[in-house]
Every structure is written in structure tokens, then in C-alpha cells.
Design an enzyme around this catalytic site. Structure first.
Site, PDB file in Angstrom:
ATOM      1  N   ASP A  45      24.842   4.679 -46.645  1.00 39.40           N
ATOM      2  CA  ASP A  45      26.172   4.269 -46.205  1.00 39.40           C
ATOM      3  C   ASP A  45      26.856   5.400 -45.444  1.00 39.40           C
ATOM      4  O   ASP A  45      26.545   6.577 -45.653  1.00 39.40           O
ATOM      5  CB  ASP A  45      27.037   3.899 -47.413  1.00 39.40           C
ATOM      6  CG  ASP A  45      26.524   2.676 -48.144  1.00 39.40           C
ATOM      7  OD1 ASP A  45      25.927   1.805 -47.487  1.00 39.40           O
ATOM      8  OD2 ASP A  45      26.733   2.599 -49.376  1.00 39.40           O
ATOM      9  N   TYR A  73      19.901  10.141 -56.782  1.00 41.14           N
ATOM     10  CA  TYR A  73      21.245  10.310 -56.215  1.00 41.14           C
ATOM     11  C   TYR A  73      22.135  11.117 -57.151  1.00 41.14           C
ATOM     12  O   TYR A  73      22.009  11.048 -58.382  1.00 41.14           O
ATOM     13  CB  TYR A  73      21.929   8.951 -56.018  1.00 41.14           C
ATOM     14  CG  TYR A  73      21.265   8.035 -55.034  1.00 41.14           C
ATOM     15  CD1 TYR A  73      21.638   8.024 -53.686  1.00 41.14           C
ATOM     16  CD2 TYR A  73      20.273   7.143 -55.441  1.00 41.14           C
ATOM     17  CE1 TYR A  73      21.034   7.167 -52.777  1.00 41.14           C
ATOM     18  CE2 TYR A  73      19.661   6.283 -54.536  1.00 41.14           C
ATOM     19  CZ  TYR A  73      20.049   6.300 -53.206  1.00 41.14           C
ATOM     20  OH  TYR A  73      19.449   5.454 -52.320  1.00 41.14           O
ATOM     21  N   ARG A 191      26.626   2.070 -55.679  1.00 39.93           N
ATOM     22  CA  ARG A 191      27.988   1.510 -55.666  1.00 39.93           C
ATOM     23  C   ARG A 191      28.124   0.399 -56.695  1.00 39.93           C
ATOM     24  O   ARG A 191      29.150   0.264 -57.373  1.00 39.93           O
ATOM     25  CB  ARG A 191      28.325   0.956 -54.284  1.00 39.93           C
ATOM     26  CG  ARG A 191      28.616   1.992 -53.233  1.00 39.93           C
ATOM     27  CD  ARG A 191      29.062   1.314 -51.943  1.00 39.93           C
ATOM     28  NE  ARG A 191      27.981   0.578 -51.291  1.00 39.93           N
ATOM     29  CZ  ARG A 191      28.160  -0.369 -50.373  1.00 39.93           C
ATOM     30  NH1 ARG A 191      29.385  -0.723 -50.028  1.00 39.93           N
ATOM     31  NH2 ARG A 191      27.139  -0.958 -49.807  1.00 39.93           N
TER      32      ARG A 191
END
Length: 335
Positions: A45, A73, A191
Site C-alpha cells: 500500500d 511485517y 490492515r
């Protein structure tokens, strides 16, 4: 028989900056290397930073294998606020649960352990790169169209809740910023993990930071990583309107070629490898099977440097090529 590549072939590990798209980074690599055949292994993103694996020329054939690798991540989840995009790029949503109690680190860790490890179902945000009838979901969402994305099964290998800090958001709301580290299967949306955790506690949540630390063995601490940065530019579009947006640029474009992993280096980081002889090299490049037994898809390499093909078991005693590379992949600077 495959032909040799026209330009340098190899893989770049790019540290993507915040504020640009993955496509912007691809465009910067095309410009730096003066070639059009460039692709990436997995979208990041615009808000996200970190590892973006870029394939150049023949190495674009490796991307379909790299994209399926496990990802790691680092992220910050802000509990206490929801946004339209489930990250800081979206608009903060007014909540019916405004002022709901914020969870503690112990509560978050307990919830992660009970519901967010192993195989789980998650529904991506509508502002995502998933295609719906040939169009990106985020394009449909920005156009005001109703978008329904099906839930998907993903695997969370590790989900570490590291630490947290109580803060005040710009609008004055009390929030809890929690740093996490997640190792997961391809296709996982961090997310969505943050959003769903926020919903579990009734207070909502979104990401304020997301950094990809690794795609398989392509890691942010690799000494060959090349750093890009965002540069703001203003231009006139086809309708005569002044448009300002960011683009990705490299400080030293000449260093980009030097940072590129060779085909052999990239293949070794992507999958198991086998050594093949000159005669076997010719057979594979003509699409023919060779004698041998392997347990999984592998890269066939001649002389330790020339990536010949991606091969798979044909039967118990033969190996077949599934992707063939042109000659001279040993030289990633060949013109």
C-alpha cells in the site's frame, strides 16, 4: 528454444518509501535501467514501506514463485479509531462506540493467541488491490461503487504483540498504539488483522505504520537492498488540470544496476536448486525432459551461474521444465 535477454536480468530488493505506489517503484526501476520488462512480487500500500521484490527482464518469470512466499511485517495498530481504509491514509470514522474502553496489552495478546494464529478467515478492505470483474477494488470504491469482497483463508505463522503506548489522536480522542510483528502467508492483509482486533474489543482500530520486513528470504537487512524515496512533482494532465503527486526516485540510478541480484542469486533465494550439465541444459531449453528425481519445483542451474529453467517432477525418474530461461542468465549486465 528461448532467446537470450536483451538487457540485464536479475532481481532488485527495493526499500519502498511511504507515499508512493508499488507501480511507482516499478516505473522508477524502468527509468533507471532503461527497460520496460519489469514487475514486482506483491503490492505494498502507499502508506507501507519496506521490501518490494522487483524482477527485471528474464527474472520477471521468477516473480510468480516469489509472490507466494511467507511475508513478515512490522506494524503499529491504533486502537480507539476506525478509518475508511483501515489505515492512516483513510478518513477517521465517527463511531457509535466512541469512548469504548481500550484493551490492555495482556488482553490483546490473549485475543491474538486464541483467535489470530494458524488458519483464519479474513475479509480485505474494499480499498485494496484485489480485482473485481477486472477492476481494482480501490478504484471501484473511490468511484463510489458498492464493493463486496469475499472472505479468504490465510495463515498466521507468528503474531507478536511487542509493546504499546497510550496517546491522544489529532482529534483529541484517546488511543492505544500497539507495535506488532506478524509472519503470515501470501494474501494476508495486516490492515484487516488490525481492524478485526479493534472490532473484537468494540473500540475499532487501524494501522498507523506498516513495514514489510521480508518476502521469504528477500529481507530488509539484505546488503544489496536499494533505497528509493518519494519526490513530489506537479504536472498538467490531459484535461489541462494542474496535478500534484508523488513519484518514486533513486538518488543514484547507476547504483541500481549494481544492486541487482544475479539470476542465480535470486533463484537460490526463491527455491531449491539443482545442478545440470551442458547436455541437460540444451535438453531443458528445448523443452525436453531429463533423467533425475526431485521432490519439488526447483531451479536448474548450469555451472553455478546460468539459470536454465524452473523444473518439476515429471514422474519418479524424470524432470520436466515448466519455465525456461534464455541463455546467458549468468551475466546480469549483458547488453
Amino acid at each position: 528454444m528461448s532467446k537470450a535477454a536483451d538487457g540485464p536480468s536479475g532481481v532488485l530488493i527495493v526499500d519502498k518509501p511511504q507515499g508512493v505506489t508499488s507501480h511507482d517503484v516499478v516505473a522508477a526501476v524502468r527509468h533507471a535501467l532503461h527497460t520496460k520488462r519489469v514487475g514486482h512480487a506483491g503490492t505494498l500500500d502507499p502508506m507501507a514501506t519496506g521490501v518490494l521484490v522487483i524482477g527485471v527482464e528474464q527474472a520477471t518469470k521468477l516473480l510468480q514463485y516469489i509472490v507466494d512466499h511467507t511475508k513478515t511485517y512490522g506494524a503499529t495498530i491504533r486502537f480507539g479509531q476506525r478509518t475508511t481504509t483501515d489505515d492512516a491514509d483513510g478518513e477517521v470514522l465517527a463511531s457509535e462506540n466512541a469512548g469504548a474502553p481500550l484493551p490492555t496489552l495482556e488482553q490483546i495478546r490473549a485475543r491474538v493467541e486464541s483467535a489470530y494464529l494458524g488458519a483464519i478467515e479474513q475479509t480485505p478492505n474494499t480499498f485494496s488491490a484485489i480485482k473485481v470483474n477486472g477492476k481494482r477494488a480501490y478504484d471501484l470504491a473511490r468511484a463510489g461503487e458498492s464493493v463486496h469482497l469475499a472472505s479468504r483463508l490465510v495463515t498466521i505463522h507468528a503474531f507478536d504483540v511487542i509493546d504499546g503506548a497510550r496517546n491522544t489522536a489529532p482529534n483529541g480522542e484517546a488511543v492505544f498504539d500497539v507495535n506488532v510483528r506478524v509472519t503470515c502467508s501470501a494474501g494476508t492483509y495486516i490492515r484487516a488483522l488490525g481492524r478485526d482486533l479493534g472490532e473484537d474489543f468494540g473500540c475499532g482500530a487501524h494501522l498507523t505504520r506498516l513495514r514489510r520486513l521480508a518476502v521469504g528470504e528477500f529481507r530488509a537487512d539484505n546488503p544489496h537492498i536499494v533505497h528509493a524515496h518519494a519526490q513530489t512533482r506537479t504536472f498538467t494532465n490531459r484535461d489541462g488540470e494542474q496535478v500534484t503527486r508523488n513519484r518514486a526516485v533513486f538518488d543514484d540510478e547507476n547504483a541500481v544496476r549494481d544492486a541487482m541480484l544475479t539470476m542465480a542469486q535470486a533463484a537460490q533465494l526463491t527455491m531449491p536448486t539443482i545442478d545440470v550439465t551442458g547436455e541437460q541444459t540444451d535438453e531443458l531449453r528445448f523443452g525436453r525432459r531429463i533423467p533425475g528425481a526431485i521432490g519439488t519445483v526447483s531451479a536448474a542451474i548450469a555451472g553455478g551461474t546460468d539459470v536454465v529453467a524452473i523444473v518439476a517432477p515429471a514422474n519418479s525418474h524424470e524432470i520436466k521444465p515448466v519455465t525456461v530461461f534464455g541463455a546467458n542468465t549468468a551475466n546480469n549486465t549483458e547488453e
